[in-house]
Scaffold this motif. Structure first.
Motif, PDB file in Angstrom:
ATOM      1  N   VAL A 194       0.848  -1.299   0.092  1.00 50.95           N
ATOM      2  CA  VAL A 194      -0.007   0.020   0.038  1.00 50.95           C
ATOM      3  C   VAL A 194       0.878   1.313  -0.099  1.00 50.95           C
ATOM      4  CG1 VAL A 194      -1.773   1.148   1.282  1.00 50.95           C
ATOM      5  CG2 VAL A 194      -1.787  -1.228   1.481  1.00 50.95           C
ATOM      6  N   PRO A 195       0.658   2.367  -1.048  1.00 49.81           N
ATOM      7  CA  PRO A 195       1.572   3.240  -0.805  1.00 49.81           C
ATOM      8  C   PRO A 195       1.271   4.203   0.309  1.00 49.81           C
ATOM      9  CG  PRO A 195      -0.414   3.542  -2.606  1.00 49.81           C
ATOM     10  CD  PRO A 195      -0.451   2.212  -1.963  1.00 49.81           C
ATOM     11  N   GLN A 196       2.360   4.550   0.897  1.00 50.08           N
ATOM     12  CA  GLN A 196       2.351   5.448   2.036  1.00 50.08           C
ATOM     13  C   GLN A 196       1.964   6.871   1.717  1.00 50.08           C
ATOM     14  OE1 GLN A 196       5.726   4.790   4.356  1.00 50.08           O
ATOM     15  NE2 GLN A 196       5.485   2.668   4.858  1.00 50.08           N
ATOM     16  N   GLN A 197       1.149   7.441   2.590  1.00 50.10           N
ATOM     17  CA  GLN A 197       0.786   8.849   2.483  1.00 50.10           C
ATOM     18  C   GLN A 197       1.589   9.536   3.309  1.00 50.10           C
ATOM     19  OE1 GLN A 197      -3.262   9.091   3.341  1.00 50.10           O
ATOM     20  NE2 GLN A 197      -4.029   8.077   1.315  1.00 50.10           N
ATOM     21  N   ALA A 198       1.756  10.906   2.938  1.00 46.67           N
ATOM     22  CA  ALA A 198       2.782  11.774   3.434  1.00 46.67           C
ATOM     23  C   ALA A 198       1.996  12.237   4.948  1.00 46.67           C
ATOM     24  CB  ALA A 198       3.048  13.101   2.668  1.00 46.67           C
ATOM     25  N   GLU A 199       2.688  12.099   5.944  1.00 49.81           N
ATOM     26  CA  GLU A 199       2.079  12.375   7.175  1.00 49.81           C
ATOM     27  C   GLU A 199       2.317  13.819   7.561  1.00 49.81           C
ATOM     28  OE1 GLU A 199       3.475   9.588   9.830  1.00 49.81           O
ATOM     29  OE2 GLU A 199       2.257   7.752   8.949  1.00 49.81           O
ATOM     30  N   THR A 200       1.510  14.303   8.332  1.00 54.92           N
ATOM     31  CA  THR A 200       1.751  15.540   8.864  1.00 54.92           C
ATOM     32  C   THR A 200       2.585  15.426  10.047  1.00 54.92           C
ATOM     33  OG1 THR A 200      -0.452  16.308   8.065  1.00 54.92           O
ATOM     34  CG2 THR A 200       0.666  17.810   9.688  1.00 54.92           C
ATOM     35  N   PRO A 201       3.675  16.197  10.164  1.00 56.09           N
ATOM     36  CA  PRO A 201       4.404  15.979  11.511  1.00 56.09           C
ATOM     37  C   PRO A 201       3.695  16.341  12.654  1.00 56.09           C
ATOM     38  CG  PRO A 201       5.668  17.421   9.879  1.00 56.09           C
ATOM     39  CD  PRO A 201       4.244  17.191   9.307  1.00 56.09           C
ATOM     40  N   ALA A 202       4.171  15.460  13.803  1.00 55.38           N
ATOM     41  CA  ALA A 202       3.483  15.729  15.159  1.00 55.38           C
ATOM     42  C   ALA A 202       3.498  17.210  15.637  1.00 55.38           C
ATOM     43  CB  ALA A 202       4.150  14.963  16.185  1.00 55.38           C
ATOM     44  N   GLY A 203       2.514  17.730  16.027  1.00 54.32           N
ATOM     45  CA  GLY A 203       2.107  18.817  16.497  1.00 54.32           C
ATOM     46  C   GLY A 203       2.050  20.092  15.526  1.00 54.32           C
ATOM     47  N   GLU A 204       1.791  19.613  14.392  1.00 52.52           N
ATOM     48  CA  GLU A 204       1.526  20.474  13.333  1.00 52.52           C
ATOM     49  C   GLU A 204       0.053  20.002  12.786  1.00 52.52           C
ATOM     50  OE1 GLU A 204       4.467  20.844  10.110  1.00 52.52           O
ATOM     51  OE2 GLU A 204       5.979  21.387  11.746  1.00 52.52           O
ATOM     52  N   THR A 205      -0.546  21.151  12.172  1.00 55.57           N
ATOM     53  CA  THR A 205      -1.876  21.029  11.569  1.00 55.57           C
ATOM     54  C   THR A 205      -1.670  21.211  10.152  1.00 55.57           C
ATOM     55  OG1 THR A 205      -2.525  23.236  12.209  1.00 55.57           O
ATOM     56  CG2 THR A 205      -3.172  21.608  13.621  1.00 55.57           C
ATOM     57  N   ALA A 206      -2.591  20.576   9.284  1.00 55.61           N
ATOM     58  CA  ALA A 206      -2.475  20.724   7.891  1.00 55.61           C
ATOM     59  C   ALA A 206      -2.917  22.314   7.451  1.00 55.61           C
ATOM     60  CB  ALA A 206      -3.606  19.856   7.240  1.00 55.61           C
ATOM     61  N   ARG A 207      -2.066  22.809   6.688  1.00 58.67           N
ATOM     62  CA  ARG A 207      -2.312  24.373   6.330  1.00 58.67           C
ATOM     63  C   ARG A 207      -3.654  24.440   5.262  1.00 58.67           C
ATOM     64  NH1 ARG A 207       3.795  26.154   4.924  1.00 58.67           N
ATOM     65  NH2 ARG A 207       4.492  25.790   6.975  1.00 58.67           N
ATOM     66  N   PRO A 208      -4.457  25.176   5.737  1.00 56.71           N
ATOM     67  CA  PRO A 208      -5.502  25.511   4.788  1.00 56.71           C
ATOM     68  C   PRO A 208      -4.904  26.067   3.478  1.00 56.71           C
ATOM     69  CG  PRO A 208      -5.258  27.447   6.565  1.00 56.71           C
ATOM     70  CD  PRO A 208      -4.452  26.345   6.952  1.00 56.71           C
ATOM     71  N   ALA A 209      -5.974  25.860   2.350  1.00 50.65           N
ATOM     72  CA  ALA A 209      -5.732  26.037   1.179  1.00 50.65           C
ATOM     73  C   ALA A 209      -5.745  27.740   1.222  1.00 50.65           C
ATOM     74  CB  ALA A 209      -6.962  25.850   0.385  1.00 50.65           C
ATOM     75  N   ALA A 210      -4.649  28.211   0.410  1.00 47.86           N
ATOM     76  CA  ALA A 210      -4.538  29.835   0.239  1.00 47.86           C
ATOM     77  C   ALA A 210      -5.734  30.517  -0.381  1.00 47.86           C
ATOM     78  CB  ALA A 210      -3.160  30.023  -0.361  1.00 47.86           C
ATOM     79  N   LYS A 211      -6.004  31.541   0.249  1.00 44.48           N
ATOM     80  CA  LYS A 211      -7.196  32.351  -0.433  1.00 44.48           C
ATOM     81  C   LYS A 211      -6.911  32.915  -1.424  1.00 44.48           C
ATOM     82  CE  LYS A 211      -9.420  33.337   4.230  1.00 44.48           C
ATOM     83  NZ  LYS A 211      -9.661  34.388   5.257  1.00 44.48           N
ATOM     84  N   LYS A 212      -7.894  33.528  -2.343  1.00 41.78           N
ATOM     85  CA  LYS A 212      -7.327  33.986  -3.598  1.00 41.78           C
ATOM     86  C   LYS A 212      -8.260  35.309  -3.709  1.00 41.78           C
ATOM     87  CE  LYS A 212     -11.467  31.383  -5.845  1.00 41.78           C
ATOM     88  NZ  LYS A 212     -11.599  30.452  -6.796  1.00 41.78           N
ATOM     89  N   ALA A 213      -7.719  36.162  -4.357  1.00 44.67           N
ATOM     90  CA  ALA A 213      -8.329  37.589  -4.496  1.00 44.67           C
ATOM     91  C   ALA A 213      -9.559  37.566  -5.399  1.00 44.67           C
ATOM     92  CB  ALA A 213      -7.453  38.546  -5.071  1.00 44.67           C
ATOM     93  N   VAL A 214     -10.812  38.354  -4.989  1.00 45.03           N
ATOM     94  CA  VAL A 214     -11.978  38.101  -5.626  1.00 45.03           C
ATOM     95  C   VAL A 214     -12.396  39.315  -5.857  1.00 45.03           C
ATOM     96  CG1 VAL A 214     -14.439  37.064  -5.669  1.00 45.03           C
ATOM     97  CG2 VAL A 214     -12.502  35.716  -4.907  1.00 45.03           C
TER      98      VAL A 214
END
Length: 230
Positions: free
Chosen positions: A86-106
């Protein structure tokens, strides 16, 4: 000598000679048989060894020539792939949260100014980031010289925009209720413009704190006199 005795003697010698020859033949045959048996017994293991070595080498050669087959799934696990497969997925380092998607100018057309700090688009609102909105009913100045600074702050922002479109950082144009974000008129950040001209105070921890304090010390906007008297 009598003929009978002579014949008997010759016959006896012939019998003895025959017995000796027979015994020697038996002795010689036994030895030859034993030697033959021993040689055959010695030759058999050697031949077996040669045959076994030959088979082993043949099996090794055959295995090396065959392509490596992929491991078959274990029937007990329903054919599920092994963890190594099973291909391994990249894990988020301990103590860090996934970064939200960058906002775009509207780009948003013809915003309504609700007060010095909030733009409205029907039932949806945008709170300009980094400042505390100035209520429309705010009164400034000492007793006897008070003036409606909240209404004047709103009017100042309306005169800046003049129904022109603004560009705001949003995840989607379909937001609901009130969202805090940065908006610009061209390259002019609206929150920074309000803080620089003293029409709004900086929020706690805002990067606009320094320019808002500079405006306060200079007596601009909310911190000065009624501009209608000038």
């Amino acid at each position: 000598m009598r003929p009978a005795a002579f014949i008997t003697g010759i016959t006896g010698m012939a019998v003895v000679a025959g017995l000796l020859l027979a015994g020697e033949a038996r002795l010689g045959g036994g030895t030859a048989g034993e030697e033959t048996t021993t040689a055959a017994a010695d030759a058999a293991p050697k031949a077996g060894k040669r045959a076994a070595i030959s088979d082993d080498r043949a099996e090794m050669i055959a295995r090396s020539a065959e392509p490596t087959a992929p491991p078959s799934p274990d029937p007990g696990d329903g054919g599920a792939p092994k963890p190594a497969d099973v291909p391994q997925q990249a894990e988020t380092p301990a103590g860090e949260t996934a970064r939200p998607a960058a906002k775009k100018a509207v780009e948003l057309a013809r915003p309504m100014v609700e007060n010095a700090g909030i733009l409205s688009f029907g039932e949806r609102r945008l709170l300009l980031a980094g400042i505390v909105p100035t209520p429309v009913d705010r009164i400034c100045g000492p007793a006897g010289r008070q003036w409606p600074c909240g209404m004047m702050a709103k009017t100042a922002l309306r005169l800046l925009l003049r129904n022109r479109s603004v560009s705001c950082d949003l995840d989607t144009v379909e937001w609901k209720e009130t969202v805090t974000t940065a908006c610009r008129l061209g390259t002019e950040d609206l929150g920074a413009w309000l803080a620089e001209n003293g029409w709004a105070e900086a929020a706690v921890g805002s990067p606009l704190t320094e320019i808002a304090e500079t405006a306060r010390q200079a007596g601009k906007g909310l911190h000065g006199d009624d501009p209608r008297r000038n």
